[in-house]
Design a protein around this motif. Sequence first.
Motif, short mmCIF file in Angstrom:
data_model
loop_
_atom_site.label_atom_id
_atom_site.label_comp_id
_atom_site.label_asym_id
_atom_site.label_seq_id
_atom_site.Cartn_x
_atom_site.Cartn_y
_atom_site.Cartn_z
N ILE A 118 78.44 6.30 -50.03
CA ILE A 118 79.52 5.33 -49.96
C ILE A 118 79.09 4.11 -49.15
CG2 ILE A 118 81.86 4.94 -49.18
CD1 ILE A 118 82.45 7.84 -49.87
N GLN A 122 77.34 7.58 -57.14
CA GLN A 122 78.18 7.88 -55.98
C GLN A 122 79.04 9.13 -56.17
OE1 GLN A 122 78.09 6.12 -53.06
NE2 GLN A 122 76.39 4.99 -53.95
N ASN A 123 79.35 9.49 -57.43
CA ASN A 123 80.14 10.68 -57.75
C ASN A 123 81.49 10.69 -57.02
OD1 ASN A 123 80.52 13.00 -59.26
ND2 ASN A 123 79.80 14.31 -57.61
N ILE A 124 82.25 9.59 -57.16
CA ILE A 124 83.54 9.45 -56.48
C ILE A 124 84.66 9.75 -57.48
CG2 ILE A 124 85.06 7.91 -55.19
CD1 ILE A 124 82.54 6.21 -54.58
N GLN A 125 85.57 10.62 -57.10
CA GLN A 125 86.73 10.95 -57.94
C GLN A 125 87.63 9.71 -58.05
OE1 GLN A 125 87.78 13.96 -59.46
NE2 GLN A 125 85.66 14.59 -59.09
N GLU A 138 90.72 9.59 -55.62
CA GLU A 138 90.32 9.34 -54.23
C GLU A 138 89.92 7.88 -54.07
OE1 GLU A 138 87.75 8.77 -50.87
OE2 GLU A 138 86.88 8.94 -52.87
N PHE A 139 89.23 7.34 -55.06
CA PHE A 139 88.77 5.96 -55.01
C PHE A 139 89.95 5.00 -55.00
CE2 PHE A 139 86.94 2.09 -56.88
CZ PHE A 139 85.85 1.91 -56.04
N TYR A 163 87.30 0.81 -49.49
CA TYR A 163 86.09 0.59 -50.28
C TYR A 163 85.79 -0.88 -50.49
CZ TYR A 163 85.90 5.56 -51.39
OH TYR A 163 85.81 6.93 -51.32
#
Length: 174
Positions: free
Chosen positions: A1, A20-23, A26-27, A34
């Motif tokens: 991140i 980054q594999n961000i849901q 959540e993002f 962010y």
Amino acid sequence: ICLLITSMASEHFRLNLREQNIQLNEFVSNLQYYCQIPEKSSFLLLDKVTDDLGIEHLRYQQYYNKIKIEHAILQIHAKDNIVQSMSGWVMKSEPELNLNRTLSDKQDENTMYIKVGDKYRIARKLTKGSYYVYIDIETGDELNRIPLFNYANVQGKAETMYSGWQEMTTYEHE
């Protein structure tokens, strides 16, 4: 991140976030973090479209202190609920206001922040003739003028009342 945060040094950006594999949920819940934007900023979902490849495209409008920031739109792209990329434009600095009256006295749906040079001004967006005109709320000065129609001098055809379909040219004039 960390890569994400340091990549957004400018207001205009395009980020590849596949690694980054961000849901997505959540993002979206943490866009302010962010994007590293002012504390009083928020985002409103404008639309959400899923294309034929199953990629979700979400567009968000940025607001500051509940006032729209003209042209500050984020586009988030996600596949299988994982954020793939983000692009757009955000206001990253606090605007400077010197209002003599409270803003709520002057605020309506046409009140917004616009960028003038390197600062943000609060303005009222009006339609005058074939232009959008941005009037400074503090001074009453015209800050910007944008044509509603660009390149309106074009060839085309129109159905006339007495002569059927005719070739014609439309001209941009005021």
